[in-house]
Design a protein around this motif. Sequence first.
Motif, PDB file in Angstrom:
ATOM      1  N   PRO A   1       0.836  -1.207   0.000  1.00  0.00           N
ATOM      2  CA  PRO A   1       0.000   0.000   0.000  1.00  0.00           C
ATOM      3  C   PRO A   1       0.863   1.246   0.000  1.00  0.00           C
ATOM      4  O   PRO A   1       1.986   1.253   0.513  1.00  0.00           O
ATOM      5  N   GLY A   2       0.338   2.294  -0.571  1.00  0.00           N
ATOM      6  CA  GLY A   2       1.024   3.579  -0.527  1.00  0.00           C
ATOM      7  C   GLY A   2       0.504   4.410   0.630  1.00  0.00           C
ATOM      8  O   GLY A   2       0.144   3.886   1.688  1.00  0.00           O
ATOM      9  N   ARG A   3       0.430   5.704   0.441  1.00  0.00           N
ATOM     10  CA  ARG A   3      -0.085   6.596   1.469  1.00  0.00           C
ATOM     11  C   ARG A   3      -1.592   6.395   1.669  1.00  0.00           C
ATOM     12  O   ARG A   3      -2.287   5.959   0.760  1.00  0.00           O
ATOM     13  N   ASP A   4      -2.083   6.774   2.843  1.00  0.00           N
ATOM     14  CA  ASP A   4      -3.526   6.761   3.078  1.00  0.00           C
ATOM     15  C   ASP A   4      -4.209   7.840   2.247  1.00  0.00           C
ATOM     16  O   ASP A   4      -5.345   7.664   1.803  1.00  0.00           O
ATOM     17  N   ALA A   5      -3.510   8.962   2.043  1.00  0.00           N
ATOM     18  CA  ALA A   5      -4.076  10.076   1.288  1.00  0.00           C
ATOM     19  C   ALA A   5      -2.941  10.947   0.771  1.00  0.00           C
ATOM     20  O   ALA A   5      -1.844  10.961   1.336  1.00  0.00           O
ATOM     21  N   VAL A   6      -3.210  11.668  -0.326  1.00  0.00           N
ATOM     22  CA  VAL A   6      -2.228  12.610  -0.865  1.00  0.00           C
ATOM     23  C   VAL A   6      -2.872  13.983  -0.983  1.00  0.00           C
ATOM     24  O   VAL A   6      -4.089  14.117  -1.143  1.00  0.00           O
ATOM     25  N   TYR A   7      -2.037  15.022  -0.938  1.00  0.00           N
ATOM     26  CA  TYR A   7      -2.490  16.393  -0.727  1.00  0.00           C
ATOM     27  C   TYR A   7      -1.935  17.311  -1.803  1.00  0.00           C
ATOM     28  O   TYR A   7      -0.732  17.294  -2.091  1.00  0.00           O
ATOM     29  N   SER A   8      -2.809  18.109  -2.420  1.00  0.00           N
ATOM     30  CA  SER A   8      -2.401  19.098  -3.411  1.00  0.00           C
ATOM     31  C   SER A   8      -3.117  20.410  -3.132  1.00  0.00           C
ATOM     32  O   SER A   8      -4.233  20.419  -2.594  1.00  0.00           O
ATOM     33  N   ILE A   9      -2.470  21.517  -3.523  1.00  0.00           N
ATOM     34  CA  ILE A   9      -3.118  22.820  -3.386  1.00  0.00           C
ATOM     35  C   ILE A   9      -2.890  23.643  -4.651  1.00  0.00           C
ATOM     36  O   ILE A   9      -2.035  23.329  -5.475  1.00  0.00           O
ATOM     37  N   VAL A  10      -3.674  24.717  -4.784  1.00  0.00           N
ATOM     38  CA  VAL A  10      -3.459  25.707  -5.833  1.00  0.00           C
ATOM     39  C   VAL A  10      -4.047  27.020  -5.333  1.00  0.00           C
ATOM     40  O   VAL A  10      -5.069  27.021  -4.634  1.00  0.00           O
ATOM     41  N   LEU A  11      -3.402  28.128  -5.643  1.00  0.00           N
ATOM     42  CA  LEU A  11      -3.901  29.434  -5.218  1.00  0.00           C
ATOM     43  C   LEU A  11      -4.824  30.031  -6.265  1.00  0.00           C
ATOM     44  O   LEU A  11      -4.631  29.849  -7.459  1.00  0.00           O
ATOM     45  N   ARG A  12      -5.807  30.783  -5.792  1.00  0.00           N
ATOM     46  CA  ARG A  12      -6.699  31.564  -6.647  1.00  0.00           C
ATOM     47  C   ARG A  12      -6.672  33.019  -6.171  1.00  0.00           C
ATOM     48  O   ARG A  12      -7.660  33.593  -5.776  1.00  0.00           O
ATOM     49  N   GLY A  13      -5.476  33.588  -6.177  1.00  0.00           N
ATOM     50  CA  GLY A  13      -5.271  34.911  -5.625  1.00  0.00           C
ATOM     51  C   GLY A  13      -4.598  34.803  -4.268  1.00  0.00           C
ATOM     52  O   GLY A  13      -4.519  33.724  -3.667  1.00  0.00           O
TER      53      GLY A  13
END
Length: 485
Positions: A400-412
């Motif tokens: 198994p890999g990670r339980d969850a993965v996280y990404s972000i992006v800015l909108r200003g």
Amino acid sequence: MKRIARILAVCLATVAAAAAQSARRPNVLLIVSDDLNCRLGCYGAAEAKTPNIDRLAARGVRFDRAYCNYPVCNVSRTSFLSGRYPEMTGVLNNNTDPRVRLGPDFQFLPEYFRAQGYFTAGCGKIAHGTFSDALKWDYYSEPQRGGEADEEPGAPKAAKRAAKKAGKQGAKKAASAVTPPAGPSVPFGWQATRNPDEEEPDGQVARRLVKFIAEKRDRPFFIAAGFHKPHVPHTAPEKYFALHDPAKMPTPPEPAGHEKDIPALARPPKYEPDLQIEQRRAIIQHYYAATSFMDAQVGVLLDEIDRLQLWDSTIVIFMSDHGWHLGEHGGFYAKMSVMDESARAPLIAVAPGVKPGSVARGLVEYVDLFPSLVELAALPTPAGLQGHSFAPLVQDSSRPGRDAVYSIVLRGVGRTGRALHTGQYTYLEWPDGSRQLYDALADPHEYVNLAKDSRHAATLAAMQQALAKRRAEIGLDDTTPARRR
């Protein structure tokens, strides 16, 4: 007795040599493409022409669910080269110098390997091009920005100036050797050139680094190739455009009106809902041509590993910096989206002893690259890395890999969109309060937004809590959405 002693000495020397060879640290070849999505042959895109990336995947492990942590060049590259999340590096756009943010003594990935005794050579776009000098190497050049074809550390200034002039002249020559654009007008630049591969910047990247693979093979090396394509403009020699018939470019039908359930903030800056089918197919053709050209340059490097028989002593990683939309969801193009086609990206790993043709379906993040290479090379783990090593999945892809993965992006400024991917669900939340929830198993293309469906209220709440927990684990809280610690 003397003869026996000589035989014994030879045997001991042979054993010692074998032990030394087995104890030698493995080489590393890191190949980074720019703006590359998962439309590759080895990922199931039959219309793509990527034989060299495909043969690399056949030799190692293809990661099906690898995600960048921010879908734009400088932010993503700073993150995976530092082993830290974007909100912790403080690099959240293409205008922030990672060296200034992280300090003069910070060790990025190639610098750490250099400190461990590796020869390091980089060519092309490794760090974001504006800040290519943020990383320290034994050798570095960047043809895309006009030169340093033969620049070595300590080279005389006159030689550096001459190399830069030659690079600029070559770039000017390349720009003039193009076929005038034909076909429908599209919002992304492209060129079909008459140049041989070796005169294009990415062709120069591969050929400059090949010499170091040969020259430095007797000591551990860390060599990084940064290919600019398929980043816009979609430039490649004519023969690569000829591989892809625009009339046959795949524009699969999507559920009518599904994009109405996608919040406006989820749209990337390049949202083109009014393009005609011919324009959409032309963009895909241009993108595929640039990808096929880049793939051929990957082949130059792999051919050298073949020729020198270095597979048993070399770790090879192929990746992008993030994905790229090609018209999905009624007109999503390019990057800056945390939906699947932009946030998910290719990752292929080959290492000594790996089972050929493996597929890892566990979740991984690009921030995991640094600790993974450190573990695969059996080096001490430096303090401060936030990623988790995916080396266990390289050795056994069924893990198994990670339980969850996280990404972000800015909108200003201060307006952050966040995404959390688990084994079954994808959850996105936006600063205006809008939400997206998708069943990643039943709906991998993210057509049906379940966030407003009362039947999934419990799942929505659970994903909100999981995202908050993940941010706390990273060291973030909602009052400081983007800060460096």
